[in-house]
Design a protein around this motif. Structure first.
Motif, PDB file in Angstrom:
ATOM      1  N   TYR A   1     -23.914  -1.489   5.264  1.00 36.02           N
ATOM      2  CA  TYR A   1     -24.096  -2.933   5.256  1.00 36.02           C
ATOM      3  C   TYR A   1     -25.349  -3.399   5.976  1.00 36.02           C
ATOM      4  O   TYR A   1     -25.875  -4.460   5.679  1.00 36.02           O
ATOM      5  N   ASP A   2     -25.857  -2.607   6.921  1.00 32.69           N
ATOM      6  CA  ASP A   2     -27.086  -3.015   7.608  1.00 32.69           C
ATOM      7  C   ASP A   2     -28.249  -3.052   6.630  1.00 32.69           C
ATOM      8  O   ASP A   2     -29.006  -4.022   6.577  1.00 32.69           O
TER       9      ASP A   2
ATOM     10  N   THR B   1     -18.894  -7.988   6.238  1.00 30.87           N
ATOM     11  CA  THR B   1     -19.435  -7.950   7.597  1.00 30.87           C
ATOM     12  C   THR B   1     -18.743  -8.966   8.494  1.00 30.87           C
ATOM     13  O   THR B   1     -19.121  -9.142   9.646  1.00 30.87           O
TER      14      THR B   1
ATOM     15  N   ASP C   1     -18.718 -12.215   8.606  1.00 33.04           N
ATOM     16  CA  ASP C   1     -19.599 -13.238   9.146  1.00 33.04           C
ATOM     17  C   ASP C   1     -19.327 -14.550   8.405  1.00 33.04           C
ATOM     18  O   ASP C   1     -19.776 -14.758   7.289  1.00 33.04           O
TER      19      ASP C   1
ATOM     20  N   SER D   1     -28.045  -6.023   4.339  1.00 35.61           N
ATOM     21  CA  SER D   1     -28.507  -7.297   4.880  1.00 35.61           C
ATOM     22  C   SER D   1     -30.023  -7.379   4.830  1.00 35.61           C
ATOM     23  O   SER D   1     -30.583  -8.445   4.483  1.00 35.61           O
TER      24      SER D   1
ATOM     25  N   SER E   1     -20.898 -10.896   3.065  1.00 39.62           N
ATOM     26  CA  SER E   1     -20.599 -11.606   4.308  1.00 39.62           C
ATOM     27  C   SER E   1     -19.130 -11.459   4.673  1.00 39.62           C
ATOM     28  O   SER E   1     -18.777 -11.492   5.849  1.00 39.62           O
TER      29      SER E   1
END
Lengths: 475, 267
Positions: free
Chosen positions: B24-25, B75, B77, B28, B72
């Protein structure tokens, strides 16, 4: 004269044509005075003539008002449908005798657009009306005169109406926004008022409540100029507030809109009442029976009356039946989602009835009476009702009982005092608003009010009442 | 094919690969680059200029934002969710006539409804609901969220909790877990008012704790005013409805004075 050769039927039509044309010429003279008040009156008079307008009247009026052969004249007259030869003949013969008029004032040109639009919409020529209104809006953009404002606001209204009738409202949203923008810059308050309402209507047509509320809360507000526009504004505001769960404010707006609306505007008042009934039910109030028996409203409000009875009794099954039975009406009124919200009020009412009737009752029985699936559901629903203050009770978890509390003497609390206070405040507020709503035309204290003027005033008032009735037909 | 469009679609392929790897990093990072690239397309909202590749550009942009919303959620968020959803929304509302409908649409709308419910933004929840057609309302994803809201308003918390098992998509679980926390607080608030006392074991069950210790910790942290004694939790009830002994003199004076003032104006 050519009239002699025609059949009697067209003779009759010719005479009405001439008298209508005569009326229109008088109105044109009013507009020529370039006084805002007189122009407003001219617009009102025109609406009275609306039923009598015909293609030949319009074309001869155009010939009278605009210079034949000028650019404006050709642009406008192409919208007028050709009548039979005879009538066109009389029309052209009358113009040929008239001396060539001087170039017409802008007000008169704009007025020609207005009268043409009225005609096109009444003839159900919506696509022509669309083209014509767009042309008028384009023309208006270059005009910055306070005297045009009254007619302009009417043009905006019919512009939007013609697009709504052809189901193409989204297309004009940005134009309306631009018009509102320039009306604000020109301090044209009547225009702002009208355009804001048209925009709200535009958004709500597509259920864009979020955008509508954002625009409404940011647009400049001022004292209302036109009662009809203010009613509409209140109605739209009430709708937005209902969707956003601000029921108390919504009730206020909707009831005020229904109260301020002219008696003749039945359709509008029915709409207001439908929404107001739902909002009051959502607030836990039961609307009085007299609301449903108002003249002319009995039939349209029938579904809402049955809904109210279901909520009042607190019968979930009956509520479900009503919802089913009138689902088409509710879908058409776009109140379906609101009615789904009501389910929880039905349960509340039923619980309240139970807690008043029994001093203690097992949760099992409560679940049965409410037709719930499990005792656990019943327990948490009762707990929530207690927290929200709907019922005065405690739950005995160990024995599975709901124990109602003795209702204390309400007169030993501050409750009656606050209720009394809010009523007095309402009355005082109503009085203040009524005083503020009285309008004084400028300079009346200087003029001596003689008999003739008083008559004229009375006549004007009658026109106004009639005009309001007409206006609301469009709604 | 337009070079810009190629660049975006290549980048997007890399994003999807990383997404499938659950990296996921990287996702993004790639996403922010993609968003910058998207700004160069003039056919996207709010401009909607017509260009030869408009349909393709709109489709890929919508696809990217749909992935952004799902990312999102992964993650966890919520702010990013809100931002991405608002960017996505015009594609569902204003571009409806320009594009074939997306298969993901109902899933994402349902997620958004759920998010509003978790954040207790009920007014916005209903505003969003008004935008949906009756056909959309019957979709399982949307229906799930709508029924949750109804049970939540009624107070049938058990139904809300059991709905976790029937969640229509794996992405819903994150919000359902958050919802469980909200519900615990709601139940605590209701119990406080509805019960005089409950036994510890009942309280544990009601508040969905697995051990007594967790319950005691929760009571200490969130509700220090509750008393635990003799194997039961005693709720200290504020006796607010007690008849008032005092006359609220100041308030009364104020009211009476204002009546006098108003009356004077009338007379």
């Amino acid at each position: 004269m050519k009239d002699n050769q025609t059949q009697t039927q067209s003779l009759v039509s010719a005479t009405t044509t001439t008298s209508t044309l005569q009326h229109l010429k008088e109105i044109a003279a009013l507009i020529d005075t370039k006084e805002v008040r007189r122009i407003a009156r001219a617009v009102r008079l025109t609406v009275g003539l609306r039923r009598k307008l015909s293609g030949s009247v319009i074309s001869s009026f155009l010939d009278f008002a605009l210079v034949p052969g000028s650019e404006a004249h050709t642009r406008l007259s192409c919208f007028v449908p050709k009548g039979d030869d005879m009538e066109v003949d009389t029309a052209s013969s009358s113009t040929s005798q008239a001396p060539p008029p001087p170039p017409p004032p802008t007000e008169l040109e704009i007025y020609c657009y207005f009268i043409l639009l009225l005609f096109l919409i009444d003839q159900k020529k919506y696509n022509e009306a669309k083209v014509c209104s767009s042309a008028s809006i384009a023309r208006l953009k270059n005009v910055n005169r306070r005297t045009v404002d009254v007619i302009a606001s009417k043009l905006y209204f019919y512009y939007s109406l013609s697009y709504e009738l052809t189901d193409d409202l989204a297309a004009i949203r940005s134009t309306l926004l631009a018009l509102h923008h320039s009306a604000t810059l020109r301090h044209d308050e009547l225009g702002q008022e009208t355009l804001l309402n048209l925009l709200l209507r535009n958004y709500l047509h597509y259920s864009l409540y979020d955008q509508a509320e954002k625009l409404r809360s940011k647009a400049p507000r001022f004292e209302a100029h036109s009662n009809q526009q203010f009613c509409r504004y209140l109605f739209y505001l009430g709708k937005i507030q209902t969707i956003q769960l601000e029921y108390t404010d919504a009730k206020e707006s909707l009831l005020q809109a229904a109260r301020k609306a002219p008696i003749a505007s039945l359709g509008f008042r029915i709409q207001c009442n439908k929404w107001a009934i739902i909002v009051r039910l959502l607030l836990g109030e039961i609307p009085e029976r007299s609301i449903f028996t108002q003249k002319g409203m009995e039939k349209p409000l029938r579904p809402y009356f049955e809904l109210t009875s279901a909520v009042r009794i607190g019968d979930l099954e009956l509520f479900g039946n009503v919802q089913e039975k009138f689902s088409k009406t509710f879908a058409k009124d776009r109140t379906h989602n609101l009615i789904v919200r009501l389910r929880h009020n039905v349960i509340r009412t039923a619980l309240r009835n139970i807690s008043v009737s029994y001093s203690s009752i097992s949760l099992q029985d409560v679940a049965q009476k409410l037709r719930l699936d499990s005792v656990a559901d019943a327990e948490s629903i009762v707990a929530k009702a207690i927290r929200d203050g709907a019922i005065e009770a405690t739950i005995d978890h160990k024995n599975g009982l709901m124990v109602s509390k003795e209702t204390g003497d309400i007169y030993s609390t501050k409750e009656p005092q606050t209720a009394f206070n809010s009523r007095i405040a309402f009355c005082l507020n109503m009085h203040n608003e009524a005083v503020r709503a009285l309008r004084y035309p400028p300079n009346t204290h200087k003029e001596k009010e003689n008999e003739e003027k008083r008559r004229e005033k009375k006549q004007q008032e009658e026109e106004l009442a009639k005009y309001m009735a007409e206006e609301d037909d469009d709604f | 094919m337009d070079p810009q469009l190629t660049e975006v679609s290549q980048q997007f392929e890399r994003f999807k690969a990383a997404f499938a790897r659950k990296d996921y990093d990287t996702c993004s990072d790639l996403l922010s680059q993609l968003k910058v690239l998207l700004t160069k397309f003039t056919s996207l909202p709010p401009l909607f200029e017509s260009s030869p590749n408009a349909a393709q550009e709109l489709t890929i942009a919508r696809d990217i934002y749909e992935h952004a919303v799902v990312l999102s959620v992964k993650t966890e968020d919520q702010d990013a969710f809100e931002r991405d959803f608002f960017q996505l929304k015009p594609y569902y509302v204003d571009a409806r006539n320009r594009l074939p409908p997306s298969a993901q649409e109902n899933l994402i709308l349902g997620l958004n409804l759920l998010r509003l419910l978790v954040q207790n933004r009920i007014a916005e929840f209903h505003t969003e609901l008004e935008l949906l057609s009756s056909a959309t309302l019957d979709n399982p994803c949307i229906k799930h969220a709508v029924e949750l809201e109804q049970s939540f308003m009624e107070g049938a918390y058990n139904r809300v909790l059991s709905a976790r098992q029937t969640a229509p998509d794996a992405t819903y679980v994150y919000f359902m877990d958050l919802l469980a926390k909200t519900i615990r607080d709601e139940i605590a608030g209701c119990s406080e008012k509805a019960y005089d006392y409950v036994s510890i074991s009942d309280a544990r069950q009601m508040l969905l704790f697995s051990s007594d210790q967790e319950l005691l910790n929760y009571v200490n942290e969130e509700h220090p005013e509750w008393e635990v004694k003799d194997g039961s939790v005693v709720f200290q009830k504020a006796k607010e409805t007690a008849p008032c002994k005092e006359i609220p003199s100041l308030q009364l004076i104020n009211q009476t004075l204002s009546y006098a003032r108003e009356l004077e104006r009338i007379v």
